[in-house]
Scaffold this motif. Sequence first.
Motif, PDB file in Angstrom:
ATOM      1  N   ILE A 162     -10.737 -64.498   0.980  1.00 29.64           N
ATOM      2  CA  ILE A 162      -9.338 -64.621   0.598  1.00 29.64           C
ATOM      3  C   ILE A 162      -9.025 -63.528  -0.414  1.00 29.64           C
ATOM      4  O   ILE A 162      -9.843 -63.196  -1.278  1.00 29.64           O
ATOM      5  CB  ILE A 162      -9.041 -66.020   0.016  1.00 29.64           C
ATOM      6  N   GLY A 163      -7.831 -62.941  -0.285  1.00 29.73           N
ATOM      7  CA  GLY A 163      -7.437 -61.912  -1.225  1.00 29.73           C
ATOM      8  C   GLY A 163      -6.197 -61.187  -0.750  1.00 29.73           C
ATOM      9  O   GLY A 163      -5.542 -61.596   0.216  1.00 29.73           O
ATOM     10  N   SER A 164      -5.864 -60.114  -1.445  1.00 28.09           N
ATOM     11  CA  SER A 164      -4.671 -59.341  -1.074  1.00 28.09           C
ATOM     12  C   SER A 164      -4.955 -58.538   0.194  1.00 28.09           C
ATOM     13  O   SER A 164      -6.097 -58.169   0.478  1.00 28.09           O
ATOM     14  CB  SER A 164      -4.284 -58.392  -2.212  1.00 28.09           C
ATOM     15  N   ASN A 165      -3.900 -58.268   0.957  1.00 26.38           N
ATOM     16  CA  ASN A 165      -4.053 -57.509   2.193  1.00 26.38           C
ATOM     17  C   ASN A 165      -4.602 -56.112   1.929  1.00 26.38           C
ATOM     18  O   ASN A 165      -5.395 -55.580   2.718  1.00 26.38           O
ATOM     19  CB  ASN A 165      -2.718 -57.427   2.925  1.00 26.38           C
ATOM     20  N   SER A 166      -4.201 -55.509   0.824  1.00 31.06           N
ATOM     21  CA  SER A 166      -4.690 -54.166   0.514  1.00 31.06           C
ATOM     22  C   SER A 166      -6.193 -54.183   0.238  1.00 31.06           C
ATOM     23  O   SER A 166      -6.924 -53.281   0.678  1.00 31.06           O
ATOM     24  CB  SER A 166      -3.942 -53.600  -0.705  1.00 31.06           C
ATOM     25  N   ASP A 167      -6.679 -55.232  -0.457  1.00 32.88           N
ATOM     26  CA  ASP A 167      -8.110 -55.332  -0.714  1.00 32.88           C
ATOM     27  C   ASP A 167      -8.884 -55.648   0.562  1.00 32.88           C
ATOM     28  O   ASP A 167      -9.994 -55.138   0.777  1.00 32.88           O
ATOM     29  CB  ASP A 167      -8.377 -56.418  -1.763  1.00 32.88           C
ATOM     30  N   ILE A 168      -8.310 -56.490   1.407  1.00 34.20           N
ATOM     31  CA  ILE A 168      -8.953 -56.820   2.689  1.00 34.20           C
ATOM     32  C   ILE A 168      -9.083 -55.561   3.545  1.00 34.20           C
ATOM     33  O   ILE A 168     -10.104 -55.338   4.200  1.00 34.20           O
ATOM     34  CB  ILE A 168      -8.154 -57.911   3.432  1.00 34.20           C
ATOM     35  N   ASN A 169      -8.054 -54.736   3.554  1.00 32.23           N
ATOM     36  CA  ASN A 169      -8.099 -53.506   4.336  1.00 32.23           C
ATOM     37  C   ASN A 169      -9.179 -52.552   3.822  1.00 32.23           C
ATOM     38  O   ASN A 169      -9.807 -51.825   4.603  1.00 32.23           O
ATOM     39  CB  ASN A 169      -6.736 -52.814   4.308  1.00 32.23           C
ATOM     40  N   ARG A 170      -9.425 -52.559   2.516  1.00 35.14           N
ATOM     41  CA  ARG A 170     -10.486 -51.713   1.953  1.00 35.14           C
ATOM     42  C   ARG A 170     -11.864 -52.193   2.413  1.00 35.14           C
ATOM     43  O   ARG A 170     -12.767 -51.385   2.625  1.00 35.14           O
ATOM     44  CB  ARG A 170     -10.421 -51.708   0.437  1.00 35.14           C
ATOM     45  N   LEU A 171     -12.000 -53.509   2.555  1.00 31.08           N
ATOM     46  CA  LEU A 171     -13.269 -54.066   3.036  1.00 31.08           C
ATOM     47  C   LEU A 171     -13.531 -53.637   4.464  1.00 31.08           C
ATOM     48  O   LEU A 171     -14.637 -53.289   4.834  1.00 31.08           O
ATOM     49  CB  LEU A 171     -13.251 -55.590   2.934  1.00 31.08           C
TER      50      LEU A 171
END
Length: 227
Positions: free
Chosen positions: A218-227
């Motif tokens: 779970i987290g922000s979309n921008s952080d998920i995209n970095r993953l």
Amino acid sequence: MSSLKFLSNLRKESRQFAVIGLGRFGRAVCETLYNMGHEVLGTDVDEKLVAQALTDKITSSALQLDCTEVSALREAGIFELDTVIVAIGNYLEESIITTLNVKEGGVKYVVAKASSSTHGKLLKKVGADLVVYPEHEAGCELAYTLTKPGILDRFELDPDNSIVEVSIPEEFDGKTLAEIKIRSRFGLNVLAVGNDDKFVINPPPQFVLQKGLSMVVIGSNSDINRL
């Protein structure tokens, strides 16, 4: 999109739905809900679409009715259902009137399809609890599929934050959650790790990740995209 269905499994609960409008979007909603084991009433003003839904067995039942008529909705028992999906987004007047009718009829949760942002704002004003934009969402989903193939399933909490199920990347194989430092590196929290048979909820820092498993974060979309 192939998924281990962790998020879908969380949603398993038998409910009653009505889907008003049996075009492509309405049929897809009906079939998916029905296959998940829910009771689904499909309706449309077009008799052929109603007959086709019954023939294809994508609903529990289907009726021909004019959704702009309050009496027709009441007689069909639609006001007594848990959730109503107004799937006639390409016809603005009918869509808005129907949404107003079912909300005033006492339906607790009304989902309405919109064809534009202006249409969506009007649907919100007459009481829609959730407005969806299928074409826009399908385009976004395709973009994620093409550019982020590791994402197996996605549940948007709001426009900026999501819960996603992702395949364990090769670089994480054999490492513990503490070693990959997903929170400090990516700003994400791990909710579960596992496979279709068994998920470990809130796994400890020493949990060892393995290729072939998936993890739910779970987290922000921008952080998920970095993953």
